[in-house]
Design a protein around this motif. Structure first.
Motif, mmCIF file in Angstrom:
data_model
loop_
_atom_site.group_PDB
_atom_site.id
_atom_site.type_symbol
_atom_site.label_atom_id
_atom_site.label_comp_id
_atom_site.label_asym_id
_atom_site.label_seq_id
_atom_site.Cartn_x
_atom_site.Cartn_y
_atom_site.Cartn_z
ATOM 1 N N GLY A 226 44.521 46.868 39.801
ATOM 2 C CA GLY A 226 45.225 45.597 39.737
ATOM 3 C C GLY A 226 44.469 44.534 40.493
ATOM 4 N N VAL A 227 44.377 43.340 39.911
ATOM 5 C CA VAL A 227 43.656 42.231 40.530
ATOM 6 C C VAL A 227 44.512 40.973 40.440
ATOM 7 C CG1 VAL A 227 41.445 43.279 39.919
ATOM 8 C CG2 VAL A 227 42.427 41.544 38.410
ATOM 9 N N SER A 228 44.235 40.017 41.331
ATOM 10 C CA SER A 228 45.018 38.781 41.349
ATOM 11 C C SER A 228 44.326 37.639 40.618
ATOM 12 C CB SER A 228 45.304 38.363 42.795
ATOM 13 O OG SER A 228 44.087 38.126 43.494
ATOM 14 N N ASP A 229 42.997 37.701 40.524
ATOM 15 C CA ASP A 229 42.221 36.658 39.856
ATOM 16 C C ASP A 229 41.129 37.347 39.047
ATOM 17 O OD1 ASP A 229 40.072 34.746 39.336
ATOM 18 O OD2 ASP A 229 41.120 33.377 40.682
ATOM 19 N N MET A 230 41.323 37.432 37.739
ATOM 20 C CA MET A 230 40.417 38.219 36.908
ATOM 21 C C MET A 230 38.978 37.718 36.987
ATOM 22 S SD MET A 230 40.086 40.854 35.009
ATOM 23 C CE MET A 230 41.726 41.310 34.426
ATOM 24 N N ASP A 231 38.777 36.423 36.984
ATOM 25 C CA ASP A 231 37.409 35.908 36.977
ATOM 26 C C ASP A 231 36.676 36.266 38.260
ATOM 27 O OD1 ASP A 231 37.635 34.792 34.418
ATOM 28 O OD2 ASP A 231 38.517 32.949 35.216
ATOM 29 N N GLN A 232 37.352 36.167 39.407
ATOM 30 C CA GLN A 232 36.729 36.560 40.672
ATOM 31 C C GLN A 232 36.405 38.056 40.669
ATOM 32 O OE1 GLN A 232 38.866 35.486 44.197
ATOM 33 N NE2 GLN A 232 38.732 33.278 43.829
ATOM 34 N N SER A 233 37.337 38.868 40.195
ATOM 35 C CA SER A 233 37.127 40.311 40.184
ATOM 36 C C SER A 233 36.013 40.698 39.224
ATOM 37 C CB SER A 233 38.423 41.035 39.819
ATOM 38 O OG SER A 233 39.397 40.832 40.829
ATOM 39 N N LEU A 234 35.956 40.057 38.059
ATOM 40 C CA LEU A 234 34.880 40.331 37.113
ATOM 41 C C LEU A 234 33.526 40.049 37.739
ATOM 42 C CD1 LEU A 234 35.971 39.093 33.571
ATOM 43 C CD2 LEU A 234 35.098 41.345 34.192
ATOM 44 N N SER A 235 33.417 38.953 38.460
ATOM 45 C CA SER A 235 32.155 38.615 39.117
ATOM 46 C C SER A 235 31.741 39.713 40.085
ATOM 47 C CB SER A 235 32.292 37.278 39.855
ATOM 48 O OG SER A 235 31.106 36.973 40.561
ATOM 49 N N PHE A 236 32.699 40.228 40.874
ATOM 50 C CA PHE A 236 32.384 41.289 41.838
ATOM 51 C C PHE A 236 31.942 42.563 41.131
ATOM 52 C CE2 PHE A 236 33.839 45.139 44.003
ATOM 53 C CZ PHE A 236 33.125 45.051 45.190
ATOM 54 N N TYR A 237 32.739 43.038 40.166
ATOM 55 C CA TYR A 237 32.444 44.337 39.552
ATOM 56 C C TYR A 237 31.212 44.284 38.646
ATOM 57 C CZ TYR A 237 36.550 46.255 41.708
ATOM 58 O OH TYR A 237 37.445 46.692 42.645
ATOM 59 N N GLN A 238 30.946 43.150 38.039
ATOM 60 C CA GLN A 238 29.715 43.032 37.263
ATOM 61 C C GLN A 238 28.495 43.028 38.181
ATOM 62 O OE1 GLN A 238 31.036 39.528 34.950
ATOM 63 N NE2 GLN A 238 30.594 40.692 33.100
ATOM 64 N N THR A 239 28.620 42.427 39.353
ATOM 65 C CA THR A 239 27.531 42.471 40.331
ATOM 66 C C THR A 239 27.291 43.896 40.800
ATOM 67 O OG1 THR A 239 28.012 40.224 41.092
ATOM 68 C CG2 THR A 239 26.750 41.622 42.585
ATOM 69 N N LEU A 240 28.357 44.628 41.073
ATOM 70 C CA LEU A 240 28.257 45.998 41.555
ATOM 71 C C LEU A 240 27.708 46.930 40.483
ATOM 72 C CD1 LEU A 240 28.973 48.235 43.668
ATOM 73 C CD2 LEU A 240 31.241 48.317 42.619
ATOM 74 N N MET A 241 28.189 46.800 39.254
ATOM 75 C CA MET A 241 27.890 47.767 38.197
ATOM 76 C C MET A 241 26.686 47.384 37.343
ATOM 77 S SD MET A 241 31.849 48.446 37.014
ATOM 78 C CE MET A 241 31.386 49.292 35.494
#
Length: 351
Positions: free
Chosen positions: A167-182
């Motif tokens: 679960g995330v509160s801000d999809m765009d912020q979370s996408l940026s993090f997980y795309q950077t990680l993965m």
């Protein structure tokens, strides 16, 4: 081409109140019967997440040799583990569910229906394939879905961990993090809708739902064993989500972290910190857990969900004869031979 710095999910940490009982259930029902370590120690480096006090714990990490990530089943021994004060809902902030994979989803569904201490939702279609949701005896949600990456066959109809639902509160912020990680990875789908398969207690809730996939590749010693990686992000649009670990410690009941198999910790630390995601914990050097060892670190996603990163240095292949693999002596990150990894199945614990 960007070289990957992680290969897949290495394990998901599951906080429980009785590690021996929980591991017995996970190995009998889910097939996690090959232990990598069974360790009792103090979690000294996690003091910032355990109330400013060093806590003791008992942890078992176990694999399902069909392929996929493992489970780190984790229990406080210095305090009573605390359960979530509310019933978790899809979209609540943190790790809501584990995604297990199955070679035959229908067979896995009938198997789980036979388990008296588990609950399952009807078999149906997810946006990326067939699957179903369920709840284990400890109140933890899971998905079981189809997958294309397999390492071997077992007697159990369920395979290992293919990813997590967060679960995330801000999809765009979370996408940026997980795309950077993965990185590199792909977006399988990005949809906003009312999804019939999501087991929310209140009907007709809208979610923005994104799945990131990192396909198995020839990068990483364990890549062929761990297989594909899926991270599903859910943003609840019609309610205010709650934080699953609010007012609780890392190690309390529930999914305490998702751990990624890390290929180059120094490079990943530089990448993440350069994008505003610093490590909050870093063992620095090799850290031992019974017969396994490696460098581990933690980073928080934009909602504070704990992500563990482990660069494996030492792995038990066959404990009975003292055969341990020193990965620091390898000069490349090509996959280990399948025959060598299959030798770990000789450590299997049978009920």
């Amino acid at each position: 081409m960007t070289l990957p710095l992680i290969s897949a999910v290495q394990q998901v940490g599951v906080g429980v109140s009785n590690v021996s009982e929980a591991w017995q259930w996970y190995r009998r029902v889910m097939g996690f019967d090959v232990p990598i370590f069974n360790d009792q120690a103090e979690a000294k480096l996690m003091i910032d997440y355990t109330g400013g006090k060093v806590q003791s714990r008992h942890a078992v990490m176990a694999l399902n040799m069909a392929g996929g990530g493992g489970l780190e089943i984790w229990q406080f021994t210095s305090r009573t583990p605390q359960a979530c004060a509310f019933q978790p809902e899809p979209g609540d902030l943190g790790i809501y569910a584990i995604r297990f994979k199955a070679p035959d989803v229908t067979k896995a569904y009938h198997w789980m229906q036979q388990q008296p201490n588990a609950r399952v939702e009807p078999l149906g279609k997810f946006p990326d394939g067939q699957g179903f949701w369920g709840i284990d005896p400890y109140g933890n949600a899971f998905q079981i879905t189809e997958d294309s990456s397999w390492f071997g066959r077992t007697d159990n109809p369920i395979g290992g961990v293919a990813g997590v639902v967060m679960g995330v509160s801000d999809m765009d912020q979370s996408l940026s993090f997980y795309q950077t990680l993965m990185d590199p990875c792909e977006i399988v789908y990005d949809k906003t809708d009312v999804f019939e398969d999501i087991p929310a207690s209140v009907p007709n809730q809208r979610f923005r739902r994104v799945v990131l996939r990192k396909k198995v590749s020839a990068h990483g010693a364990f890549s062929q064993l761990l297989g594909n990686l899926h991270v599903e992000l859910l943003q609840a649009l019609d309610r205010e989500p709650r934080k699953l670990f609010a007012d609780r410690y890392w190690g309390d009941c529930g999914f305490i972290h998702v751990c990624f198999d890390t290929l180059d910790m120094a490079a990943l630390k530089k990448r993440l910190s350069g994008n505003g995601y610093p490590f909050t914990v870093d063992s620095g050097g090799s850290f031992g857990m019974e017969s396994a060892a490696g460098r581990f670190a933690y980073v928080e996603d934009p909602d504070g969900t704990l992500i563990e990163l482990v660069e494996t240095h030492k792995l038990p292949i066959l404990k009975k004869i003292g055969w341990y693999l020193d990965l620091q002596k390898r000069k490349h990150q090509h996959p280990l031979p399948n025959w060598m990894l299959r030798m770990m199945s000789l450590n299997r614990v049978r009920d």
